[in-house]
Scaffold this motif. Structure first.
Motif, mmCIF file in Angstrom:
data_model
loop_
_atom_site.group_PDB
_atom_site.id
_atom_site.type_symbol
_atom_site.label_atom_id
_atom_site.label_comp_id
_atom_site.label_asym_id
_atom_site.label_seq_id
_atom_site.Cartn_x
_atom_site.Cartn_y
_atom_site.Cartn_z
ATOM 1 N N VAL A 11 -107.917 -75.612 -10.908
ATOM 2 C CA VAL A 11 -108.049 -74.802 -12.124
ATOM 3 C C VAL A 11 -107.007 -75.191 -13.170
ATOM 4 N N PHE A 12 -105.823 -75.616 -12.718
ATOM 5 C CA PHE A 12 -104.719 -75.912 -13.627
ATOM 6 C C PHE A 12 -104.448 -77.409 -13.675
ATOM 7 N N PRO A 13 -103.946 -77.890 -14.836
ATOM 8 C CA PRO A 13 -103.647 -79.317 -14.953
ATOM 9 C C PRO A 13 -102.617 -79.768 -13.910
ATOM 10 N N GLU A 14 -102.795 -80.952 -13.420
ATOM 11 C CA GLU A 14 -101.926 -81.499 -12.375
ATOM 12 C C GLU A 14 -100.460 -81.508 -12.801
ATOM 13 N N GLU A 15 -100.193 -81.792 -14.065
ATOM 14 C CA GLU A 15 -98.814 -81.938 -14.528
ATOM 15 C C GLU A 15 -98.008 -80.638 -14.545
ATOM 16 N N ILE A 16 -98.656 -79.483 -14.426
ATOM 17 C CA ILE A 16 -97.889 -78.224 -14.427
ATOM 18 C C ILE A 16 -97.769 -77.586 -13.045
ATOM 19 N N ARG A 17 -98.535 -78.051 -12.084
ATOM 20 C CA ARG A 17 -98.615 -77.362 -10.784
ATOM 21 C C ARG A 17 -97.287 -77.299 -10.024
ATOM 22 N N THR A 18 -96.573 -78.409 -9.936
ATOM 23 C CA THR A 18 -95.323 -78.417 -9.166
ATOM 24 C C THR A 18 -94.295 -77.498 -9.807
ATOM 25 N N GLU A 19 -94.128 -77.592 -11.116
ATOM 26 C CA GLU A 19 -93.166 -76.723 -11.796
ATOM 27 C C GLU A 19 -93.580 -75.256 -11.705
ATOM 28 N N ALA A 20 -94.877 -74.987 -11.813
ATOM 29 C CA ALA A 20 -95.370 -73.615 -11.670
ATOM 30 C C ALA A 20 -95.080 -73.096 -10.260
ATOM 31 N N HIS A 21 -95.333 -73.909 -9.256
ATOM 32 C CA HIS A 21 -95.075 -73.530 -7.861
ATOM 33 C C HIS A 21 -93.604 -73.152 -7.668
ATOM 34 N N GLU A 22 -92.696 -73.986 -8.141
ATOM 35 C CA GLU A 22 -91.269 -73.730 -7.979
ATOM 36 C C GLU A 22 -90.840 -72.472 -8.729
ATOM 37 N N THR A 23 -91.346 -72.292 -9.938
ATOM 38 C CA THR A 23 -91.004 -71.112 -10.734
ATOM 39 C C THR A 23 -91.514 -69.840 -10.071
ATOM 40 N N ILE A 24 -92.739 -69.865 -9.578
ATOM 41 C CA ILE A 24 -93.312 -68.686 -8.909
ATOM 42 C C ILE A 24 -92.518 -68.333 -7.660
ATOM 43 N N ARG A 25 -92.132 -69.312 -6.873
ATOM 44 C CA ARG A 25 -91.355 -69.045 -5.652
ATOM 45 C C ARG A 25 -90.024 -68.373 -5.992
ATOM 46 N N LEU A 26 -89.345 -68.860 -7.032
ATOM 47 C CA LEU A 26 -88.086 -68.245 -7.467
ATOM 48 C C LEU A 26 -88.326 -66.845 -8.016
ATOM 49 N N LEU A 27 -89.399 -66.684 -8.780
ATOM 50 C CA LEU A 27 -89.733 -65.383 -9.354
ATOM 51 C C LEU A 27 -89.982 -64.354 -8.259
ATOM 52 N N MET A 28 -90.675 -64.746 -7.207
ATOM 53 C CA MET A 28 -90.964 -63.821 -6.111
ATOM 54 C C MET A 28 -89.701 -63.451 -5.330
ATOM 55 N N ALA A 29 -88.691 -64.302 -5.366
ATOM 56 C CA ALA A 29 -87.431 -64.014 -4.664
ATOM 57 C C ALA A 29 -86.490 -63.160 -5.501
ATOM 58 N N ALA A 30 -86.736 -63.060 -6.798
ATOM 59 C CA ALA A 30 -85.850 -62.308 -7.692
ATOM 60 C C ALA A 30 -85.882 -60.818 -7.363
ATOM 61 N N THR A 31 -84.720 -60.181 -7.448
ATOM 62 C CA THR A 31 -84.635 -58.745 -7.170
ATOM 63 C C THR A 31 -84.384 -57.925 -8.429
ATOM 64 N N SER A 32 -84.176 -58.599 -9.568
ATOM 65 C CA SER A 32 -83.980 -57.898 -10.835
ATOM 66 C C SER A 32 -84.389 -58.818 -11.978
ATOM 67 N N LEU A 33 -84.620 -58.241 -13.147
ATOM 68 C CA LEU A 33 -84.932 -59.074 -14.308
ATOM 69 C C LEU A 33 -83.747 -59.973 -14.658
ATOM 70 N N GLN A 34 -82.549 -59.549 -14.335
ATOM 71 C CA GLN A 34 -81.374 -60.378 -14.557
ATOM 72 C C GLN A 34 -81.474 -61.656 -13.707
ATOM 73 N N ASP A 35 -81.943 -61.525 -12.475
ATOM 74 C CA ASP A 35 -82.170 -62.700 -11.628
ATOM 75 C C ASP A 35 -83.208 -63.632 -12.263
ATOM 76 N N VAL A 36 -84.249 -63.056 -12.817
ATOM 77 C CA VAL A 36 -85.307 -63.843 -13.450
ATOM 78 C C VAL A 36 -84.728 -64.631 -14.625
ATOM 79 N N GLY A 37 -83.803 -64.025 -15.359
ATOM 80 C CA GLY A 37 -83.180 -64.696 -16.493
ATOM 81 C C GLY A 37 -82.415 -65.949 -16.101
ATOM 82 N N VAL A 38 -81.999 -66.045 -14.848
ATOM 83 C CA VAL A 38 -81.315 -67.245 -14.365
ATOM 84 C C VAL A 38 -82.311 -68.398 -14.219
#
Length: 93
Positions: free
Chosen positions: A20-47
């Motif tokens: 569904v998504f272009p190949e060039e964004i998948r790896t970066e999206a995967h890494e960002t989502i994994r970090l986002l799911m581990a965040a416990t506050s919006l301050q963590d997300v800002g990092v």
């Protein structure tokens, strides 16, 4: 609450692959989502990166992954990120 906005985003979060998504964004999206799911506050997300707000969608946030592509989400202090999606933001938003 749904963790993911759609099945394609969920697939990218687990495996980095989804036609569904272009190949060039998948790896970066995967890494960002994994970090986002581990965040416990919006301050963590800002990092992870600069948090963008969607003016026409109250409560919706985004992290830029490539120029106009964003990992979008809503935030709950009790649950963390939810309705996580991958979206292309147009210049009019």
């Amino acid at each position: 609450m749904r963790r993911f906005k759609d099945p394609g985003t969920e697939e990218v979060s687990h495996s980095r692959f989804c036609e569904v998504f272009p190949e060039e964004i998948r790896t970066e999206a995967h890494e960002t989502i994994r970090l986002l799911m581990a965040a416990t506050s919006l301050q963590d997300v800002g990092v992870i990166g600069k948090i963008s707000r969607w003016a026409n969608y109250p409560g919706k946030f985004g992290l830029c992954i490539q120029r106009r592509w964003f990992v979008t989400f809503k935030w709950s202090d009790d649950f963390g990120a939810y309705e996580i999606g991958i979206e292309r933001r147009h210049s009019s938003e």
